[in-house]
Design an enzyme around this catalytic site. Structure first.
Site, PDB file in Angstrom:
ATOM      1  N   ASN A  78       0.866  -1.178   0.000  1.00 21.82           N
ATOM      2  CA  ASN A  78       0.000   0.000   0.000  1.00 21.82           C
ATOM      3  C   ASN A  78       0.904   1.229   0.000  1.00 21.82           C
ATOM      4  O   ASN A  78       1.514   1.549   1.015  1.00 21.82           O
ATOM      5  CB  ASN A  78      -0.895  -0.031   1.252  1.00 21.82           C
ATOM      6  CG  ASN A  78      -1.698   1.259   1.413  1.00 21.82           C
ATOM      7  OD1 ASN A  78      -1.759   2.083   0.503  1.00 21.82           O
ATOM      8  ND2 ASN A  78      -2.313   1.429   2.584  1.00 21.82           N
ATOM      9  N   TRP A  79       0.986   1.871  -1.140  1.00 23.60           N
ATOM     10  CA  TRP A  79       1.898   3.022  -1.256  1.00 23.60           C
ATOM     11  C   TRP A  79       1.354   4.273  -0.569  1.00 23.60           C
ATOM     12  O   TRP A  79       2.056   5.262  -0.422  1.00 23.60           O
ATOM     13  CB  TRP A  79       2.149   3.337  -2.739  1.00 23.60           C
ATOM     14  CG  TRP A  79       3.094   2.386  -3.415  1.00 23.60           C
ATOM     15  CD1 TRP A  79       3.573   1.187  -2.925  1.00 23.60           C
ATOM     16  CD2 TRP A  79       3.708   2.552  -4.699  1.00 23.60           C
ATOM     17  NE1 TRP A  79       4.423   0.614  -3.827  1.00 23.60           N
ATOM     18  CE2 TRP A  79       4.524   1.425  -4.938  1.00 23.60           C
ATOM     19  CE3 TRP A  79       3.628   3.541  -5.685  1.00 23.60           C
ATOM     20  CZ2 TRP A  79       5.264   1.265  -6.109  1.00 23.60           C
ATOM     21  CZ3 TRP A  79       4.366   3.375  -6.853  1.00 23.60           C
ATOM     22  CH2 TRP A  79       5.174   2.252  -7.055  1.00 23.60           C
ATOM     23  N   GLU A 131      -6.497   4.715   7.999  1.00 25.82           N
ATOM     24  CA  GLU A 131      -6.286   6.135   7.679  1.00 25.82           C
ATOM     25  C   GLU A 131      -7.543   6.738   7.046  1.00 25.82           C
ATOM     26  O   GLU A 131      -7.850   7.912   7.256  1.00 25.82           O
ATOM     27  CB  GLU A 131      -5.048   6.284   6.775  1.00 25.82           C
ATOM     28  CG  GLU A 131      -3.775   6.068   7.589  1.00 25.82           C
ATOM     29  CD  GLU A 131      -2.610   5.477   6.812  1.00 25.82           C
ATOM     30  OE1 GLU A 131      -2.622   5.514   5.574  1.00 25.82           O
ATOM     31  OE2 GLU A 131      -1.692   4.948   7.473  1.00 25.82           O
ATOM     32  N   GLY A 187       3.078  -1.128   4.191  1.00 25.14           N
ATOM     33  CA  GLY A 187       3.106   0.288   3.841  1.00 25.14           C
ATOM     34  C   GLY A 187       4.508   0.713   3.433  1.00 25.14           C
ATOM     35  O   GLY A 187       4.953   0.468   2.315  1.00 25.14           O
ATOM     36  N   GLY A 188       5.229   1.312   4.360  1.00 26.91           N
ATOM     37  CA  GLY A 188       6.539   1.918   4.076  1.00 26.91           C
ATOM     38  C   GLY A 188       7.494   1.012   3.311  1.00 26.91           C
ATOM     39  O   GLY A 188       8.140   1.454   2.351  1.00 26.91           O
TER      40      GLY A 188
END
Ligand code: 13P
Length: 253
Positions: free
Chosen positions: A13-14, A102, A236-237
């Site tokens: 997930n960018w 988020e 993510g990261g």
């Protein structure tokens, strides 16, 4: 990995990261996949919607899937700035993240809204990755299982199946913090989610993949992915660095 029934999925997930030059990350992941990884793991990258087309082109004729990070529940209409499942599918996306924490925190998404979006994803033939997870306060108050079970109970539509639904457990306090729950804590939550899923969709629950997300890195992926009922990762990261994302895929293979 317990996934005899379930092929692992590693999803990146960018978030709101990536310009056109970032398609090079997708190309590097594509070029770095070993035959073993291709054979054993499903790989998905969810770039910002601005890059979906170019990422789809970059993974043409490879097993890597491209997905969206959010959708509007309706197919079309006067919803300025929103993107429907049909539009994502039209670009070549095959998955979409639904109800990421988020989105819940910054865009006030509710469990009912998540349910509607999951139905939207299904309508367009996309696989929805429905996210659940507790906050730090909720965990400290001992409410983790109550919270994630309720999110699942409302969010997952009846008739969901392993082709149109993936669940992701992402503790809010573990996202982007470098903190992770213990393997025992993850095992407890994933077992509880699978049991709850069984109440919603019956025996199909055994086939639905439940991903863990929150500070997954190459260094901890093997331990996290070995936990019972963990069928892959939502990253993510580390998904923004091809070498790290490949390291996580390797840990699942
Ligand atoms: P990090 O891997 O950066 O903690 O993010 C997890 C996440 O929110 C993926 O959806």
């Amino acid at each position: 990995m317990t996934g005899r029934l379930r092929r692992p999925l590693v999803a990146g997930n960018w978030k709101m990261n990536g310009l056109r030059e970032s398609v090079a990350i997708v190309e590097a992941v594509r070029n770095g996949l070993t035959p073993r990884m291709r054979e054993a793991v499903d790989v998905l990258i969810c770039p910002p919607s601005t890059l979906i087309s170019s990422c789809v082109a970059a993974v043409y004729d490879t097993p890597i899937a491209i997905g969206g990070q959010n959708l509007h529940a309706k197919a079309s209409g006067a919803f300025t700035g929103s993107i429907s499942a049909e539009m994502l599918a039209d670009l070549g996306a095959t998955y979409v993240i639904v109800g990421h924490s988020e989105r819940r925190a910054y865009h006030h998404e509710t469990d009912d809204g998540v349910h509607a979006k999951a139905l939207g994803a299904r309508r367009a033939g996309l696989c929805g990755i429905i996210c659940v997870g507790e906050t730090k306060e909720e965990r400290e108050e001992g409410r983790t299982l109550d919270i994630v079970r309720a999110q699942l109970a409302i969010g997952v539509p009846k008739g969901a199946n392993a082709r149109d639904t993936v669940i992701a457990y992402e503790p809010v306090w573990a996202i982007g913090t470098g903190l992770t729950p213990t393997p025992a804590d993850i095992a407890e939550v994933h077992a509880s989610l699978r049991e709850m899923l069984g109440q919603i969709i019956g025996s199909e629950a055994q086939k639905v993949r439940i991903l863990y997300g929150g500070s997954v890195k190459p260094g901890n992926a093997r331990e996290l992915m070995a936990v019972e009922n963990v069928d892959g990762a939502l990253v993510g990261g580390a998904s923004l660095v091809a070498e790290d994302f490949l390291g996580i895929i390797a840990a699942c293979a």
